[in-house]
Design a protein around this motif. Structure first.
Motif: not given
Length: 82
Positions: A27-37
């Motif tokens: 979840n942390l990785g997907s949240d970080l990816g969405e934030t960067i996008k």
């Protein structure tokens, strides 16, 4: 040796997985990816806004010198009664 040794990083990774669990890390990785996008998208839209030139009439009005026509007058204060 030092902190950059690959063995130390493996131990740190195992400890992090044990403490947080794989689901939280996912979840942390997907949240970080969405934030960067989202950040990249915001930066691209900001660049598009700044690249769009302003209409000619607006830019001409901004660069025209303006003068204020005024006349100074002396104001007399009433005499004090002591």
């Amino acid at each position: 040796m030092g902190i950059f040794d690959w063995k130390h990083w493996i131990v740190i990774l195992i400890v992090v997985v044990l403490v947080f669990g794989t689901k939280r890390l996912k979840n942390l990785g997907s949240d970080l990816g969405e934030t960067i996008k989202g950040f990249r998208k915001a930066m691209n839209t900001e660049d598009e806004k700044t690249e769009t030139p302003a209409p000619a009439s607006t830019t001409e009005q901004l660069h025209q010198p303006q003068t204020i026509d005024a006349q100074a007058q002396k104001v007399e204060e009433p005499a004090r009664k002591d």
